[in-house]
Design an enzyme around this catalytic site. Structure first.
Site, PDB file in Angstrom:
ATOM      1  CB  SER A 189      -4.478   1.621   4.286  1.00 19.65           C
ATOM      2  OG  SER A 189      -3.406   1.300   3.038  1.00 19.65           O
TER       3      SER A 189
ATOM      4  CB  SER B 266      -0.938  -0.051   1.240  1.00 21.10           C
ATOM      5  OG  SER B 266      -2.138  -0.962   0.938  1.00 21.10           O
TER       6      SER B 266
ATOM      7  CE  LYS C 228      -1.403   3.995   2.921  1.00 18.59           C
ATOM      8  NZ  LYS C 228      -1.472   2.903   3.679  1.00 18.59           N
TER       9      LYS C 228
ATOM     10  CE  LYS D  90      -4.247   1.714  -0.646  1.00 15.60           C
ATOM     11  NZ  LYS D  90      -4.348   0.683   0.481  1.00 15.60           N
TER      12      LYS D  90
END
Length: 446
Positions: free
Chosen positions: A118, A61, A242, A64
């Site tokens: 997320s 993720s 993140k 992203k």
């Protein structure tokens, strides 16, 4: 601009006052559990630590970050987006923001849903909205829209220099040909953190999306434990960024931190659940302990005052020189105190002892610039060196016009004029004496 120059002796040692806790000998590089890792300074992109940073890895993720970047760059943050069937493309087992088809929510709030919990559903909703907007075709089917958006992702990654990155989806769910490197991710993260809104989002611990209208509305909590104060992994200097996880990618984390004007980004890929936090903290600690951000000179900063010779009456007898450009960078703590600044003046504009004479040279600080001078004129350079290696140089600019003394008021001209007047006076006096002698000579009567 190059000069035939004299190095005016103004080699100044730049004194750096070390901030508390940052002084001392350079520590050994940290030992990280992550299979691939990198630490960079955010503003300059300088690499401070690397471990298999160019090895192809699955990003999970952390993908992203690029989705969020494209949303900020190409979307309307206040647009009200309707969640469509694109969320049915989200893979089972995905992390979610809990969106439902038919919900409405602003793009601004969707980015929070993308980055904090997320949400893969938020990723697909953003991707479809941006693809339809970018293509000018609001009727693109969900699969077509996602394909357009993936093309946008890969094009943007290449433009940022991420040459070993290939994405197949907006969320980072595992696919064999969805890959990147720790170095490439640092490039994407660095660009994302240029945007104040993204910096705000990734540093937010909890968020309630007020624009969201639907049946499952809720608040979101940031998965990044570094920014949550009530847990064992809290890192006071953390500012984002993140998390990511898939079975194939392992636990991943891109983290950012700021302390004493130094901004860092750390990337850790394929580590353990606890290892991603400890690796990130170790990398950030290493960076803050061993490096410092220095603004060596600012654009238009006053650098040096120089005396002026040959200026007309009423003109300034000195002029300030400023730097045409600024320079800042990241330096090892052990190098900071060895940076030297040197001022170089164009020899063609310079008056020195030899031409001014001892008294004038002493009165004018050993050297002076000769008028005329024009505001904005380049008269030299300021240089910064470290261990004999030039780091940066900038032109030195005159800050005011200085008119020259008229030719007839210069010393040579005045000398000629005075001598001429004396000569004329002497000739006149001699002529008068001769005439008087002639008049008084015998035989001359009136």
């Amino acid at each position: 601009m190059k000069f035939k120059h004299k190095n005016i002796i103004i080699a100044v040692l730049v004194i750096i006052c070390f901030l508390p806790g940052l002084a001392g000998a350079k520590a050994q590089e940290p030992q990280t559990e992550a299979q691939a890792a990198i630490l960079i300074e955010q503003v300059s992109g300088t690499v401070l630590y690397a471990k298999d940073a160019y090895r192809r890895m699955y990003p999970a993720s952390t993908t992203k970050i690029l989705t969020a970047l494209l949303a900020v760059e190409t979307g309307d943050m206040d647009a009200l987006v309707t969640v469509g069937p694109e969320i049915n493309l989200v893979s089972k087992g995905s992390s979610l923001a809990r969106l439902s088809v038919g919900d409405t929510i602003t793009l601004r709030d969707l980015i929070y849903g993308l980055m904090l919990p997320s949400g893969n559903d938020a990723a697909y909703t953003i991707a479809a909205y941006l693809a339809r907007r970018q293509s000018g075709n609001p009727d693109l089917s969900a699969p077509e829209a996602i394909k357009v958006f993936v093309d946008m992702m890969n094009a943007r990654a290449r433009k940022l220099g991420a040459k070993d990155t290939h994405f197949t989806g907006p969320d980072g769910f595992h696919a064999a040909d969805h890959y990147t490197t720790a170095y490439d991710l640092s490039l994407l993260a660095r660009e994302a953190m240029r945007h104040p809104f993204i910096r705000t989002v990734v540093s937010t611990a909890d968020y309630t999306p007020d624009s969201w209208k639907g049946s499952n509305t809720c608040s979101w909590k940031n998965n990044n434990l570094l920014i949550h104060s009530l847990n064992d992994f809290y890192y006071p200097a953390a500012t984002g960024l993140k998390t990511g996880y898939t079975g194939q990618a392992g636990f991943c984390l891109i983290s950012s931190g700021s302390s004493n004007a130094l901004d860092l980004i750390a990337v850790c890929l394929k580590t353990s659940e606890a290892g991603r936090w400890s690796d990130a903290k170790a990398l950030l600690d290493y960076g803050f302990a061993n490096y410092t951000w220095l603004q060596l000179v600012k654009a238009k900063e006053a650098i040096h005052t120089v005396s002026i010779t040959n200026g007309d009456y009423g003109q300034p007898d000195a002029v300030m020189l400023t730097a045409a450009e600024g320079f800042a960078g990241v330096f090892a703590q052990e190098d900071a105190g060895r940076i030297k600044k040197e001022i170089v003046i164009d020899n063609n504009l310079l008056e020195t002892k030899n031409s001014l004479g001892e008294a004038a040279a002493a009165a004018q600080g050993e050297y002076a610039l000769r008028a005329p001078l024009s505001k904005g004129q380049v008269v030299g350079q300021v240089k910064f060196t470290l261990g004999g290696r030039e780091l940066f140089s900038a032109d030195l600019i005159v800050t005011a016009d200085v008119a020259p003394r008229p030719w007839w008021r210069t010393t040579p001209a005045l000398t000629i004029i005075v001598c001429g007047l004396i000569f004329v006076a002497a000739i006149t006096a001699l002529s008068i004496r001769r005439r008087r002698k002639t008049e008084l000579a015998p035989g001359n009567s009136h």
